[in-house]
Write a protein that holds these residues in place. Structure first.
Motif, mmCIF file in Angstrom:
data_model
loop_
_atom_site.group_PDB
_atom_site.id
_atom_site.type_symbol
_atom_site.label_atom_id
_atom_site.label_comp_id
_atom_site.label_asym_id
_atom_site.label_seq_id
_atom_site.Cartn_x
_atom_site.Cartn_y
_atom_site.Cartn_z
ATOM 1 N N ASP A 192 0.835 -1.197 0.000
ATOM 2 C CA ASP A 192 0.000 0.000 0.000
ATOM 3 C C ASP A 192 0.875 1.255 0.000
ATOM 4 O O ASP A 192 0.542 2.261 -0.629
ATOM 5 C CB ASP A 192 -0.911 -0.017 1.233
ATOM 6 C CG ASP A 192 -2.158 0.831 1.035
ATOM 7 O OD1 ASP A 192 -2.632 0.929 -0.113
ATOM 8 O OD2 ASP A 192 -2.657 1.381 2.023
ATOM 9 N N ALA A 193 2.033 1.170 0.677
ATOM 10 C CA ALA A 193 2.952 2.310 0.714
ATOM 11 C C ALA A 193 3.514 2.601 -0.677
ATOM 12 O O ALA A 193 3.697 3.765 -1.051
ATOM 13 C CB ALA A 193 4.091 2.036 1.700
ATOM 14 N N ASP A 194 3.794 1.536 -1.451
ATOM 15 C CA ASP A 194 4.267 1.727 -2.823
ATOM 16 C C ASP A 194 3.261 2.540 -3.625
ATOM 17 O O ASP A 194 3.627 3.451 -4.367
ATOM 18 C CB ASP A 194 4.454 0.377 -3.535
ATOM 19 C CG ASP A 194 5.635 -0.411 -3.015
ATOM 20 O OD1 ASP A 194 6.523 0.187 -2.385
ATOM 21 O OD2 ASP A 194 5.660 -1.632 -3.251
ATOM 22 N N LEU A 195 2.010 2.180 -3.481
ATOM 23 C CA LEU A 195 0.943 2.828 -4.247
ATOM 24 C C LEU A 195 0.936 4.332 -3.975
ATOM 25 O O LEU A 195 0.918 5.146 -4.900
ATOM 26 C CB LEU A 195 -0.404 2.206 -3.884
ATOM 27 C CG LEU A 195 -1.610 2.614 -4.713
ATOM 28 C CD1 LEU A 195 -1.488 2.099 -6.138
ATOM 29 C CD2 LEU A 195 -2.890 2.069 -4.078
ATOM 30 N N ALA A 196 0.978 4.690 -2.696
ATOM 31 C CA ALA A 196 0.947 6.104 -2.315
ATOM 32 C C ALA A 196 2.223 6.822 -2.761
ATOM 33 O O ALA A 196 2.177 7.936 -3.289
ATOM 34 C CB ALA A 196 0.775 6.224 -0.804
ATOM 35 N N GLU A 197 3.372 6.165 -2.574
ATOM 36 C CA GLU A 197 4.652 6.799 -2.911
ATOM 37 C C GLU A 197 4.764 7.066 -4.408
ATOM 38 O O GLU A 197 5.151 8.155 -4.837
ATOM 39 C CB GLU A 197 5.815 5.894 -2.477
ATOM 40 C CG GLU A 197 7.174 6.452 -2.842
ATOM 41 C CD GLU A 197 8.299 5.447 -2.628
ATOM 42 O OE1 GLU A 197 9.408 5.722 -3.122
ATOM 43 O OE2 GLU A 197 8.058 4.407 -1.986
ATOM 44 N N PHE A 198 4.414 6.070 -5.227
ATOM 45 C CA PHE A 198 4.563 6.228 -6.671
ATOM 46 C C PHE A 198 3.568 7.236 -7.223
ATOM 47 O O PHE A 198 3.885 7.995 -8.146
ATOM 48 C CB PHE A 198 4.418 4.884 -7.380
ATOM 49 C CG PHE A 198 5.499 3.893 -7.029
ATOM 50 C CD1 PHE A 198 6.790 4.302 -6.773
ATOM 51 C CD2 PHE A 198 5.212 2.539 -6.957
ATOM 52 C CE1 PHE A 198 7.789 3.399 -6.442
ATOM 53 C CE2 PHE A 198 6.193 1.608 -6.640
ATOM 54 C CZ PHE A 198 7.486 2.046 -6.382
ATOM 55 N N ALA A 199 2.356 7.257 -6.656
ATOM 56 C CA ALA A 199 1.373 8.229 -7.112
ATOM 57 C C ALA A 199 1.860 9.653 -6.800
ATOM 58 O O ALA A 199 1.734 10.559 -7.645
ATOM 59 C CB ALA A 199 0.024 7.973 -6.443
ATOM 60 N N ASP A 200 2.461 9.829 -5.622
ATOM 61 C CA ASP A 200 2.992 11.147 -5.256
ATOM 62 C C ASP A 200 4.159 11.534 -6.158
ATOM 63 O O ASP A 200 4.271 12.680 -6.585
ATOM 64 C CB ASP A 200 3.479 11.125 -3.790
ATOM 65 C CG ASP A 200 2.323 11.149 -2.812
ATOM 66 O OD1 ASP A 200 1.194 11.452 -3.233
ATOM 67 O OD2 ASP A 200 2.554 10.843 -1.617
ATOM 68 N N ARG A 201 5.030 10.549 -6.454
ATOM 69 C CA ARG A 201 6.172 10.828 -7.328
ATOM 70 C C ARG A 201 5.726 11.235 -8.717
ATOM 71 O O ARG A 201 6.260 12.167 -9.324
ATOM 72 C CB ARG A 201 7.071 9.591 -7.418
ATOM 73 C CG ARG A 201 8.037 9.444 -6.279
ATOM 74 C CD ARG A 201 9.197 8.562 -6.729
ATOM 75 N NE ARG A 201 9.508 7.572 -5.739
ATOM 76 C CZ ARG A 201 10.293 6.527 -5.955
ATOM 77 N NH1 ARG A 201 10.819 6.320 -7.142
ATOM 78 N NH2 ARG A 201 10.555 5.667 -4.994
ATOM 79 N N ARG A 202 4.727 10.502 -9.217
ATOM 80 C CA ARG A 202 4.237 10.820 -10.569
ATOM 81 C C ARG A 202 3.660 12.222 -10.601
ATOM 82 O O ARG A 202 3.895 12.995 -11.537
ATOM 83 C CB ARG A 202 3.158 9.809 -10.991
ATOM 84 C CG ARG A 202 2.582 10.079 -12.381
ATOM 85 C CD ARG A 202 1.366 9.249 -12.649
ATOM 86 N NE ARG A 202 0.288 9.506 -11.724
ATOM 87 C CZ ARG A 202 -0.921 8.973 -11.825
ATOM 88 N NH1 ARG A 202 -1.201 8.142 -12.804
ATOM 89 N NH2 ARG A 202 -1.864 9.252 -10.948
ATOM 90 N N ASP A 203 2.902 12.568 -9.566
ATOM 91 C CA ASP A 203 2.255 13.886 -9.541
ATOM 92 C C ASP A 203 3.275 15.022 -9.447
ATOM 93 O O ASP A 203 2.996 16.155 -9.839
ATOM 94 C CB ASP A 203 1.282 13.970 -8.357
ATOM 95 C CG ASP A 203 0.076 13.067 -8.554
ATOM 96 O OD1 ASP A 203 -0.167 12.638 -9.710
ATOM 97 O OD2 ASP A 203 -0.616 12.767 -7.551
ATOM 98 N N SER A 204 4.469 14.718 -8.925
ATOM 99 C CA SER A 204 5.486 15.756 -8.757
ATOM 100 C C SER A 204 6.405 15.877 -9.968
ATOM 101 O O SER A 204 7.235 16.788 -10.030
ATOM 102 C CB SER A 204 6.329 15.465 -7.493
ATOM 103 O OG SER A 204 7.096 14.291 -7.670
ATOM 104 N N LEU A 205 6.272 14.952 -10.932
ATOM 105 C CA LEU A 205 7.142 15.000 -12.110
ATOM 106 C C LEU A 205 6.785 16.187 -13.010
ATOM 107 O O LEU A 205 5.625 16.534 -13.122
ATOM 108 C CB LEU A 205 7.004 13.692 -12.918
ATOM 109 C CG LEU A 205 7.644 12.459 -12.284
ATOM 110 C CD1 LEU A 205 7.357 11.237 -13.107
ATOM 111 C CD2 LEU A 205 9.145 12.654 -12.106
#
Length: 205
Positions: A192-205
């Motif tokens: 679940d942490a992966d899901l949140a982390e990657f979504a945040d990373r994508r949004d910051s790109l």
């Protein structure tokens, strides 16, 4: 051989796994922005230049199929999904051979951040070059999805366990590693942490 590749490249979405490390349940059905992870993978495949897309289902197949409703995606059910990814690869290869594909791009159902443009780059590299395997790299590290020419279909169908096509990638002389500007080729969701982390990373790109 340059320029001789035809353009019948289809996509296989591997979506049969048990999500054993994903605590909240089935990671393929986890949502980002209201859309299931597996649906986002399939939508990206449909948006890309792939000529056809099939999803191989297994664990919670009915629910995963519902998540893919109204998409132009064929469905195959892998009853042997507990045997590992190779069983789903066999189903994908069988579909590819019966459909007359020249090559197949294998997409992992838990990698929703791969861009359609990346798929286009891999297909173009296959069409215009001499490689029979095309692998994306980002910052020097390879990722997914991976494209295999039809000359490898029989070998892929004979793989066992969770190896997938790694041995073929490593032993084929005509493997092309293509650098892409897409960190999503590394972002597979196991927790679940992966899901949140990657979504945040994508949004910051």
């Amino acid at each position: 051989m340059s320029g001789q590749h035809r353009t019948e490249v289809g996509g296989v979405v591997l979506a049969a796994g048990r999500s054993s490390r994903y605590e909240p349940g089935n990671k393929l059905l986890a949502t980002i922005g209201g859309r299931a992870v597996v649906r986002q993978v399939a939508e990206t495949a449909c948006e890309s230049p792939l000529s056809d897309v099939v999803a191989v289902l297994g664990y919670e197949g009915v629910a995963v199929a519902e998540a893919l409703e109204a998409l132009s995606v064929s469905l195959r059910h892998n009853d042997d999904y507990a045997a590992g990814q190779s069983a789903s690869v066999r189903h994908g290869v069988d579909y590819a051979q019966k459909s007359g594909w020249d090559a197949a791009l294998f997409l992992l159902g838990d990698m929703p951040f791969v861009r359609a443009e990346t798929i286009e780059v891999l297909i173009e590299a296959y069409r215009t070059g001499t490689a029979t395997v095309v692998v994306p790299e980002h910052e020097g590290t390879r990722g997914n999805p991976v494209l295999f020419d039809g000359c490898h279909f029989d070998a892929l169908a004979s793989v066992s366990g969770d190896r997938g096509g790694r041995d073929i990638i490593e032993t084929t002389e005509r493997t092309a590693f293509i650098e892409v500007e897409d960190p999503g080729i590394h972002w597979d969701i196991d927790t679940d942490a992966d899901l949140a982390e990657f979504a945040d990373r994508r949004d910051s790109l």
